[in-house]
Design a protein around this motif. Structure first.
Motif, PDB file in Angstrom:
ATOM      1  N   ALA A 292       0.528  -0.811  -0.033  1.00 26.62           N
ATOM      2  CA  ALA A 292       0.384   0.382  -0.129  1.00 26.62           C
ATOM      3  C   ALA A 292       1.186   0.774  -0.179  1.00 26.62           C
ATOM      4  CB  ALA A 292      -0.969   0.137   0.459  1.00 26.62           C
ATOM      5  N   GLU A 293       1.422   1.326   0.521  1.00 28.13           N
ATOM      6  CA  GLU A 293       2.657   1.601   0.679  1.00 28.13           C
ATOM      7  C   GLU A 293       3.645   3.154  -0.600  1.00 28.13           C
ATOM      8  OE1 GLU A 293       4.131   1.800   5.391  1.00 28.13           O
ATOM      9  OE2 GLU A 293       5.511   1.994   3.469  1.00 28.13           O
ATOM     10  N   ARG A 294       3.838   1.394  -1.628  1.00 25.65           N
ATOM     11  CA  ARG A 294       4.088   1.757  -2.899  1.00 25.65           C
ATOM     12  C   ARG A 294       3.433   1.999  -3.449  1.00 25.65           C
ATOM     13  NH1 ARG A 294       7.725  -4.283  -2.210  1.00 25.65           N
ATOM     14  NH2 ARG A 294       8.852  -3.833  -0.287  1.00 25.65           N
ATOM     15  N   GLY A 295       2.148   1.900  -3.326  1.00 26.15           N
ATOM     16  CA  GLY A 295       0.902   2.301  -4.331  1.00 26.15           C
ATOM     17  C   GLY A 295       0.113   1.308  -5.236  1.00 26.15           C
ATOM     18  N   SER A 296       0.707   0.032  -4.830  1.00 26.24           N
ATOM     19  CA  SER A 296       0.685  -1.543  -5.633  1.00 26.24           C
ATOM     20  C   SER A 296      -0.940  -1.541  -5.018  1.00 26.24           C
ATOM     21  CB  SER A 296       1.749  -2.254  -5.557  1.00 26.24           C
ATOM     22  OG  SER A 296       2.821  -1.917  -5.225  1.00 26.24           O
ATOM     23  N   LEU A 297      -1.836  -1.655  -4.037  1.00 30.89           N
ATOM     24  CA  LEU A 297      -2.873  -1.469  -3.756  1.00 30.89           C
ATOM     25  C   LEU A 297      -3.505  -0.231  -2.807  1.00 30.89           C
ATOM     26  CD1 LEU A 297      -2.504  -2.925  -0.753  1.00 30.89           C
ATOM     27  CD2 LEU A 297      -2.196  -5.080  -2.210  1.00 30.89           C
ATOM     28  N   ARG A 298      -4.198  -0.924  -2.289  1.00 30.63           N
ATOM     29  CA  ARG A 298      -4.957  -0.053  -1.651  1.00 30.63           C
ATOM     30  C   ARG A 298      -5.654  -0.436  -0.894  1.00 30.63           C
ATOM     31  NH1 ARG A 298      -9.277   2.952  -3.060  1.00 30.63           N
ATOM     32  NH2 ARG A 298      -9.258   4.555  -1.568  1.00 30.63           N
ATOM     33  N   LEU A 299      -5.582  -0.814   0.364  1.00 28.68           N
ATOM     34  CA  LEU A 299      -6.683  -1.501   1.405  1.00 28.68           C
ATOM     35  C   LEU A 299      -8.072  -1.490   2.100  1.00 28.68           C
ATOM     36  CD1 LEU A 299      -4.496  -0.343   4.970  1.00 28.68           C
ATOM     37  CD2 LEU A 299      -4.509  -2.064   2.754  1.00 28.68           C
ATOM     38  N   ASP A 300      -9.028   0.031   0.701  1.00 25.83           N
ATOM     39  CA  ASP A 300     -10.523  -0.903   0.325  1.00 25.83           C
ATOM     40  C   ASP A 300     -10.222  -0.977  -0.802  1.00 25.83           C
ATOM     41  OD1 ASP A 300     -10.575   0.773   2.591  1.00 25.83           O
ATOM     42  OD2 ASP A 300     -10.821   2.404   2.712  1.00 25.83           O
ATOM     43  N   ASP A 301      -9.298  -1.644  -1.356  1.00 23.09           N
ATOM     44  CA  ASP A 301      -9.481  -2.916  -2.316  1.00 23.09           C
ATOM     45  C   ASP A 301     -10.434  -3.633  -1.848  1.00 23.09           C
ATOM     46  OD1 ASP A 301      -8.300  -0.770  -4.617  1.00 23.09           O
ATOM     47  OD2 ASP A 301      -6.463  -1.565  -4.642  1.00 23.09           O
ATOM     48  N   THR A 302     -11.038  -4.346  -3.337  1.00 29.36           N
ATOM     49  CA  THR A 302     -11.645  -5.763  -2.448  1.00 29.36           C
ATOM     50  C   THR A 302     -11.002  -6.619  -2.689  1.00 29.36           C
ATOM     51  OG1 THR A 302     -12.823  -6.304  -5.591  1.00 29.36           O
ATOM     52  CG2 THR A 302     -14.562  -4.940  -3.383  1.00 29.36           C
ATOM     53  N   VAL A 303     -11.160  -7.946  -1.978  1.00 29.35           N
ATOM     54  CA  VAL A 303     -10.621  -8.562  -2.558  1.00 29.35           C
ATOM     55  C   VAL A 303     -10.337  -9.985  -4.089  1.00 29.35           C
ATOM     56  CG1 VAL A 303     -10.272 -11.688  -1.547  1.00 29.35           C
ATOM     57  CG2 VAL A 303     -10.685  -9.934  -0.106  1.00 29.35           C
ATOM     58  N   GLY A 304     -11.795  -9.885  -4.530  1.00 25.02           N
ATOM     59  CA  GLY A 304     -12.032 -10.235  -5.599  1.00 25.02           C
ATOM     60  C   GLY A 304     -11.212  -9.164  -7.036  1.00 25.02           C
ATOM     61  N   THR A 305     -10.885  -7.907  -6.417  1.00 21.41           N
ATOM     62  CA  THR A 305     -10.438  -7.520  -7.714  1.00 21.41           C
ATOM     63  C   THR A 305      -8.560  -8.348  -7.690  1.00 21.41           C
ATOM     64  OG1 THR A 305     -10.687  -5.494  -6.786  1.00 21.41           O
ATOM     65  CG2 THR A 305      -8.923  -5.560  -8.324  1.00 21.41           C
ATOM     66  N   TYR A 306      -8.344  -9.286  -7.112  1.00 17.99           N
ATOM     67  CA  TYR A 306      -7.033  -9.783  -6.539  1.00 17.99           C
ATOM     68  C   TYR A 306      -7.153 -11.432  -7.014  1.00 17.99           C
ATOM     69  CZ  TYR A 306      -5.338  -5.404  -6.156  1.00 17.99           C
ATOM     70  OH  TYR A 306      -4.773  -3.673  -5.623  1.00 17.99           O
ATOM     71  N   VAL A 307      -7.930 -12.151  -6.416  1.00 15.65           N
ATOM     72  CA  VAL A 307      -8.204 -13.251  -6.222  1.00 15.65           C
ATOM     73  C   VAL A 307      -9.332 -13.278  -7.007  1.00 15.65           C
ATOM     74  CG1 VAL A 307      -9.031 -15.094  -4.990  1.00 15.65           C
ATOM     75  CG2 VAL A 307      -7.831 -14.141  -4.022  1.00 15.65           C
ATOM     76  N   PRO A 308     -10.067 -13.258  -8.938  1.00 16.22           N
ATOM     77  CA  PRO A 308     -10.758 -13.580  -8.845  1.00 16.22           C
ATOM     78  C   PRO A 308     -12.096 -15.249  -8.714  1.00 16.22           C
ATOM     79  CG  PRO A 308      -9.256 -13.553 -11.240  1.00 16.22           C
ATOM     80  CD  PRO A 308      -8.362 -13.588  -9.323  1.00 16.22           C
ATOM     81  N   ALA A 309     -11.322 -16.114  -9.145  1.00 18.38           N
ATOM     82  CA  ALA A 309     -11.904 -17.283  -8.281  1.00 18.38           C
ATOM     83  C   ALA A 309     -12.985 -16.863  -7.238  1.00 18.38           C
ATOM     84  CB  ALA A 309     -11.503 -18.355  -7.882  1.00 18.38           C
ATOM     85  N   LEU A 310     -13.226 -15.844  -6.351  1.00 21.28           N
ATOM     86  CA  LEU A 310     -14.356 -15.606  -5.864  1.00 21.28           C
ATOM     87  C   LEU A 310     -15.215 -14.875  -6.365  1.00 21.28           C
ATOM     88  CD1 LEU A 310     -12.483 -13.928  -2.692  1.00 21.28           C
ATOM     89  CD2 LEU A 310     -13.434 -16.040  -2.618  1.00 21.28           C
ATOM     90  N   VAL A 311     -14.934 -13.877  -7.447  1.00 23.57           N
ATOM     91  CA  VAL A 311     -15.634 -13.244  -7.999  1.00 23.57           C
ATOM     92  C   VAL A 311     -16.348 -14.872  -9.183  1.00 23.57           C
ATOM     93  CG1 VAL A 311     -16.939 -11.497 -10.107  1.00 23.57           C
ATOM     94  CG2 VAL A 311     -15.045 -10.828  -8.204  1.00 23.57           C
ATOM     95  N   ASP A 312     -15.761 -15.321 -10.062  1.00 22.42           N
ATOM     96  CA  ASP A 312     -16.018 -16.085 -10.502  1.00 22.42           C
ATOM     97  C   ASP A 312     -17.281 -17.004 -10.138  1.00 22.42           C
ATOM     98  OD1 ASP A 312     -14.685 -15.198 -12.331  1.00 22.42           O
ATOM     99  OD2 ASP A 312     -13.561 -16.474 -12.111  1.00 22.42           O
TER     100      ASP A 312
END
Length: 467
Positions: free
Chosen positions: A81-101
């Motif tokens: 988060a400090e490096r700007g690679s993610l935000r803590l308020d991003d959803t988990v599904g953004t990075y683990v698409p199997a949850l969306v699918d």
């Protein structure tokens, strides 16, 4: 007296007290490290790394530190988060698409909610028998299957629910964002920069000979048996880490406000502020973002415990003062939290200039009074804690609940001045000595005689409760 000087006065007794608890509770092995102001004050080990082989435990031997892993995972996410690679308020599904699918409502939970244990994730799945070593820990596909099988038990944001599966998902997030495996990222971003050579994200078969054997508890048997090490696979981010007490002291010192290079202070405060209480009492022990939030006496502490088959561990740190304590034990139900809490209480008692009782005169050698004494009614320790002499019951789970304060009367007499008045307050402790000054006996509480007592020499199997 400075805090550092006060702590030094009680460390000799802390060693003696731990040795007694190891013997009393028949713990196979215990590692303890204490740090203060970026310096390690104590780093010692008791017992055995492998009881059957008679291999004594070293301070460099490796324990499975289990849920300490969550602090490393939270640290890694905050670094990203400090490096700007993610935000803590991003959803988990953004990075683990199997949850969306898979249509899981957890896809919409935020990283922050998972870090704070507020996403409503089931704790270990509907089949958690991997904890009993009845089957292997899940790989990534099995992990996702456990999560997709009714994995959210309450709505996100509705309550605190500790979850190993939730933190395992965060390991998948770290891998997706960094483009590396979870293990490679935490090694490159946390353990290697700090020089933590004895800390890593999972079982390391290349160092099998350095790992401490874990043993069962006394829940259903009078004797212990050894438990095998296993790889935690996709759950390493929740429970896989190994380490030593001294490495953990150096690591948690990095989380003290104003210290270290792992995270900026803003990130530390985000991780260490209390998001939830574990019970309905808002003042109770609770959770931040990867860190347990607690209080010992008047001291705010952070840190984490860990429970792995055959290993129970506890690390505590004060984010304001820089005091850090880590205790690692190699048995189910090992008293790591009991020992760590008592150490903090001993240190605080030593530094308490306003404690009841009379300070020891500067010209008195307290070693002529201190020691461990026993009679058929129990064991008592006379110890120096700060600038006072105190009688402590080492067999008690909380040794400083009602200590007896002692005042020096003369070279062979102490007076019990403060304590529980069901005892012998305002009476004397008298010493009977040999010609060389060594103590033959004391007459203390109830006017009863006690004699010096030392821990008996036993075989490793007897000492550790294997026979």
């Amino acid at each position: 007296m400075s805090n550092r000087a006060a702590y030094e006065t009680v460390l000799p007794y802390v060693r003696e007290w731990i040795a007694y608890k190891v013997w009393q509770l028949r713990i196979p092995g215990v590692q303890v490290a204490i740090g203060y102001d970026d310096e390690v004050l104590l780093d010692e080990a008791w017992g055995y790394a492998d009881v059957e082989a008679g291999r004594r435990l070293r301070t460099t031997d490796l324990f499975r530190i289990a849920s300490h892993s969550k602090t490393f995972t939270a640290t890694a996410l905050l670094q990203l988060a400090e490096r700007g690679s993610l935000r803590l308020d991003d959803t988990v599904g953004t990075y683990v698409p199997a949850l969306v699918d898979g249509g899981s409502p957890l896809a919409d939970a935020t990283l922050r909610e998972l870090m704070e244990m507020g996403a409503g994730v089931i704790r270990d799945g509907h089949d958690g028998d991997y904890w009993s070593q009845l089957r292997p820990f899940p790989d990534e596909q099995e992990l996702l299957a456990l999560v997709l099988d009714r994995g959210q038990k309450v709505p996100a944001g509705s309550s605190f629910n500790y979850s190993n599966l939730g933190y395992s998902l965060l390991g998948l997030v770290i891998a997706a964002v960094s483009g590396q495996s979870y293990g490679d990222f935490v090694r490159e971003s946390i353990t290697e920069p700090l020089g933590l050579r004895n800390t890593g994200p999972d079982w390391d078969p290349a160092r099998a000979g350095d790992f401490v054997v874990g043993y069962s508890g006394f829940y259903t048997a009078r004797t212990r048996h050894r438990l095998d090490h296993v790889d935690t696979r996709a759950m390493a981010a929740a429970t896989g880490f190994h380490g030593t007490a001294s490495d953990l002291v150096r690591y948690f010192s990095q989380h003290v406000i104003g210290h270290g290079t792992l995270l900026d202070d803003h990130s530390k405060r985000l991780a260490q502020r209390k998001a939830w209480s574990a019970t309905e009492d808002p003042a109770a022990r609770g959770y931040g973002a990867g860190f347990i939030v607690d209080r010992i006496g008047g001291r705010e502490v952070r840190g984490h415990s860990g429970g792995f088959p055959g290993h129970i561990t506890q690390s505590l740190f004060d984010p304001a003062s820089g005091l850090v304590v880590s205790v690692l034990t190699s048995a189910a139900a090992g008293p790591a939290t009991l020992i760590a809490t008592a150490i903090v209480q001993f240190l605080d008692a030593a530094a308490d200039a306003d404690a009841p009782g009379t300070p020891v005169p500067a010209d008195v050698d307290t070693s002529t009074f201190t020691g461990r004494f026993a009679n058929p009614w129990g064991v008592s320790d006379i110890a120096r804690i700060g600038d006072r002499l105190v009688e402590v019951d080492p067999s008690a789970p909380e040794p400083l609940v009602t200590p007896t304060r002692l005042e020096v009367v003369d070279a062979d007499t102490l007076r019990m001045t403060h304590g529980n008045r069901f005892g012998s307050i305002d009476e004397d402790v008298t010493y009977r000595r040999d010609a060389d000054g060594s103590v033959l006996s004391i007459r203390a509480g109830g006017g009863m005689t006690s004699e010096p007592w030392t821990i008996p020499v036993e075989t490793p199997e007897v000492a550790a409760g294997l026979v």
